[in-house]
Design an enzyme around this catalytic site. Structure first.
Site, PDB file in Angstrom:
ATOM      1  N   GLY A  15       5.194   1.517  -3.342  1.00 14.22           N
ATOM      2  CA  GLY A  15       5.286   2.339  -2.123  1.00 14.22           C
ATOM      3  C   GLY A  15       3.987   3.022  -1.774  1.00 14.22           C
ATOM      4  O   GLY A  15       3.970   3.990  -1.032  1.00 14.22           O
ATOM      5  N   ALA A  16       2.875   2.513  -2.313  1.00 19.36           N
ATOM      6  CA  ALA A  16       1.591   3.163  -2.057  1.00 19.36           C
ATOM      7  C   ALA A  16       0.814   2.441  -0.956  1.00 19.36           C
ATOM      8  O   ALA A  16      -0.350   2.738  -0.726  1.00 19.36           O
ATOM      9  CB  ALA A  16       0.778   3.218  -3.344  1.00 19.36           C
ATOM     10  N   GLY A  17       1.468   1.487  -0.286  1.00 20.89           N
ATOM     11  CA  GLY A  17       0.776   0.752   0.778  1.00 20.89           C
ATOM     12  C   GLY A  17      -0.193  -0.269   0.218  1.00 20.89           C
ATOM     13  O   GLY A  17      -1.101  -0.722   0.903  1.00 20.89           O
ATOM     14  N   LEU A  18      -0.009  -0.640  -1.044  1.00 23.83           N
ATOM     15  CA  LEU A  18      -0.925  -1.604  -1.658  1.00 23.83           C
ATOM     16  C   LEU A  18      -0.264  -2.965  -1.884  1.00 23.83           C
ATOM     17  O   LEU A  18      -0.718  -3.749  -2.707  1.00 23.83           O
ATOM     18  CB  LEU A  18      -1.467  -1.040  -2.980  1.00 23.83           C
ATOM     19  CG  LEU A  18      -2.383   0.167  -2.812  1.00 23.83           C
ATOM     20  CD1 LEU A  18      -2.795   0.717  -4.159  1.00 23.83           C
ATOM     21  CD2 LEU A  18      -3.629  -0.194  -2.006  1.00 23.83           C
ATOM     22  N   GLY A  19       0.795  -3.205  -1.143  1.00 23.56           N
ATOM     23  CA  GLY A  19       1.376  -4.537  -1.146  1.00 23.56           C
ATOM     24  C   GLY A  19       2.109  -4.903  -2.416  1.00 23.56           C
ATOM     25  O   GLY A  19       2.155  -6.082  -2.796  1.00 23.56           O
ATOM     26  N   SER A  20       2.711  -3.918  -3.096  1.00 23.86           N
ATOM     27  CA  SER A  20       3.405  -4.235  -4.352  1.00 23.86           C
ATOM     28  C   SER A  20       4.584  -5.184  -4.097  1.00 23.86           C
ATOM     29  O   SER A  20       4.793  -6.130  -4.863  1.00 23.86           O
ATOM     30  CB  SER A  20       3.904  -2.956  -5.028  1.00 23.86           C
ATOM     31  OG  SER A  20       4.682  -2.204  -4.124  1.00 23.86           O
ATOM     32  N   ALA A  60       3.304  -8.686  -3.557  1.00 19.48           N
ATOM     33  CA  ALA A  60       2.793  -9.277  -4.800  1.00 19.48           C
ATOM     34  C   ALA A  60       3.956  -9.694  -5.710  1.00 19.48           C
ATOM     35  O   ALA A  60       3.941 -10.780  -6.298  1.00 19.48           O
ATOM     36  CB  ALA A  60       1.880  -8.281  -5.514  1.00 19.48           C
ATOM     37  N   ASP A  90       0.596  -9.187   4.391  1.00 24.02           N
ATOM     38  CA  ASP A  90       0.639  -8.857   2.952  1.00 24.02           C
ATOM     39  C   ASP A  90       0.834 -10.108   2.094  1.00 24.02           C
ATOM     40  O   ASP A  90       0.154 -10.289   1.071  1.00 24.02           O
ATOM     41  CB  ASP A  90       1.826  -7.928   2.642  1.00 24.02           C
ATOM     42  CG  ASP A  90       1.576  -6.512   3.094  1.00 24.02           C
ATOM     43  OD1 ASP A  90       0.697  -6.315   3.952  1.00 24.02           O
ATOM     44  OD2 ASP A  90       2.273  -5.606   2.606  1.00 24.02           O
TER      45      ASP A  90
HETATM   46  O1  PMV Z   1       2.690  -0.669   3.830  1.00 25.72           O
HETATM   47  P1  PMV Z   1       2.432  -2.095   3.611  1.00 25.72           P
HETATM   48  O2  PMV Z   1       1.540  -2.369   2.481  1.00 25.72           O
HETATM   49  O3  PMV Z   1       3.678  -2.892   3.555  1.00 25.72           O
HETATM   50  O4  PMV Z   1       1.603  -2.613   4.905  1.00 25.72           O
HETATM   51  C1  PMV Z   1       2.238  -2.664   6.134  1.00 25.72           C
HETATM   52  C2  PMV Z   1       1.318  -3.183   7.175  1.00 25.72           C
HETATM   53  C3  PMV Z   1       1.927  -3.109   8.581  1.00 25.72           C
HETATM   54  O5  PMV Z   1       0.946  -3.627   9.467  1.00 25.72           O
HETATM   55  C4  PMV Z   1       2.226  -1.687   8.966  1.00 25.72           C
HETATM   56  C5  PMV Z   1       3.200  -3.910   8.692  1.00 25.72           C
HETATM   57  C6  PMV Z   1       2.997  -5.395   8.564  1.00 25.72           C
HETATM   58  O6  PMV Z   1       3.981  -6.048   8.204  1.00 25.72           O
HETATM   59  O7  PMV Z   1       1.898  -5.895   8.855  1.00 25.72           O
END
Ligand code: PMV
Length: 331
Positions: free
Chosen positions: A118-123, A126, A167
């Site tokens: 949940g840190a926006g790093l594509g866990s 992955a 991602d």
């Molecule tokens: O929060 P993440 O790592 O899932 O990144 C989302 C990126 C967005 O552009 C907000 C959504 C997407 O699916 O591209």
């Protein structure tokens, strides 16, 4: 039989959210990975273990029900939403490859995570890509990288709703990528070093909810939000040029502008802002939230100041340095 696959997390440098509307984004695979091991099970069901998160789950192969177990091995009545979310990605990935329903035995699956959740790093991407690759291998099925990325995207759509294939593409291919929905990924050759520090808040962001929030804002104010998305497109294209020309200062400035635009889309938070400004104060050339926002992480570009930025962010929240990984999925 035991099979193993691993895939990297990612960090978005430019263009998140805009990418959902067909605009470009620039993202890198990071040197933190999810590894998935699949072996023949000890019973009829699919048992999933994620030791780093203390998550133990079972997927009932007959009903498809997912339940979480507590440390005593009993069904947990109040599992965390993030943990249940991860189980859904694994279940969906298994059903994409038909593994689970096609076997006469259960499976033991272990997920090892270096990427914070949940840190926006594509866990989740992955985990999904590594699960798909391991499951295909278990079945002896040949999958091209393209197929794998496509299946990964289907999983994200199924579990999360709206999502771009960004991602899952980065996690599959690795490296430094310029991405559009229409043309897919193109590799970028940076003419500069990219020392990056991630600072992450303890509050995870929910990508589905944030993407939905931007959709509603765009619907309510199309004449404002559409031009804003167009500016994000220009910004990402300019960033690509600056990265390939080695223009350090411009890259930083464009990150800072991107942060302002993401704030305008409503995905920034007080905690993220705080980290963004702390990073800049400590000498980062540019800093912005990365990924969906609403919590999660910021990314700071800090040539010559990595240690200072890292120390400053660590004094406020969690932080670590990330390297760019040229290695995508391996199995
Ligand atoms: O929060 P993440 O790592 O899932 O990144 C989302 C990126 C967005 O552009 C907000 C959504 C997407 O699916 O591209």
């Amino acid at each position: 039989m035991t099979v193993r696959a691993s895939a990297p997390g990612k960090a978005i440098l430019f263009g998140e959210h805009a990418v959902v509307y067909g605009k470009p984004a620039i993202a890198v695979a990071v040197d933190k990975r999810a590894s998935v091991t699949i072996r023949e099970g000890s019973n009829d069901h699919i048992q999933v273990k994620i030791p780093e998160l203390n998550v133990y789950g079972v997927i009932n192969t007959e009903t498809g029900d997912v339940s979480q177990l507590n440390s005593e091995g009993e069904v947990d009545q109040k599992p965390g939403t993030t943990d249940v979310g991860i189980m859904k990605f694994i279940k969906s990935a298994l059903s994409q490859t038909d593994l689970g329903s096609s076997l006469d035995h259960g499976l033991d699956i272990t997920v090892n995570l270096e990427i914070p959740i949940g840190a926006g790093l594509g866990s989740s991407a992955a985990i999904t890509i590594a699960t798909l690759a391991a499951a295909a291998r278990y079945k002896g099925q040949e999958l091209s990288l393209e197929n794998l990325a496509q299946m990964g995207h289907q999983v994200e759509l199924e579990v999360q709703g709206a999502a771009s294939p960004l991602d899952t593409t980065v996690s599959t291919l690795g490296g430094f990528l310029y991405f559009t929905r229409e043309r897919g990924a193109v590799r970028i050759k940076p003419a500069l070093e990219m020392p990056l520090v991630v600072g992450y808040t303890s509050q995870p962001g929910n990508t589905g909810i944030l993407v939905e929030g931007v959709r509603k804002l765009r619907q309510a104010h199309p004449t404002i939000i559409n031009p804003l998305l167009d500016v994000m497109e220009k910004l990402t294209n300019q960033a690509r040029e600056s990265i390939t020309r080695g223009e350090e200062k411009q890259v930083g400035e464009l990150m800072n502008i991107n942060q302002g635009l993401l704030d305008a889309l409503g995905v920034n938070t007080t905690e993220l802002s705080r980290l963004v400004y702390h990073a800049r104060r400590a000498g980062a050339t540019g800093s912005k939230l990365t990924g969906a926002g609403g919590g999660g992480s910021i990314i700071a570009y800090c040539p010559g100041k990595t240690r200072e930025v890292l120390e400053e962010l660590e004094s406020v929240e969690n932080a670590f340095q990330v390297g760019i990984s040229s290695k995508g999925v391996t199995w």
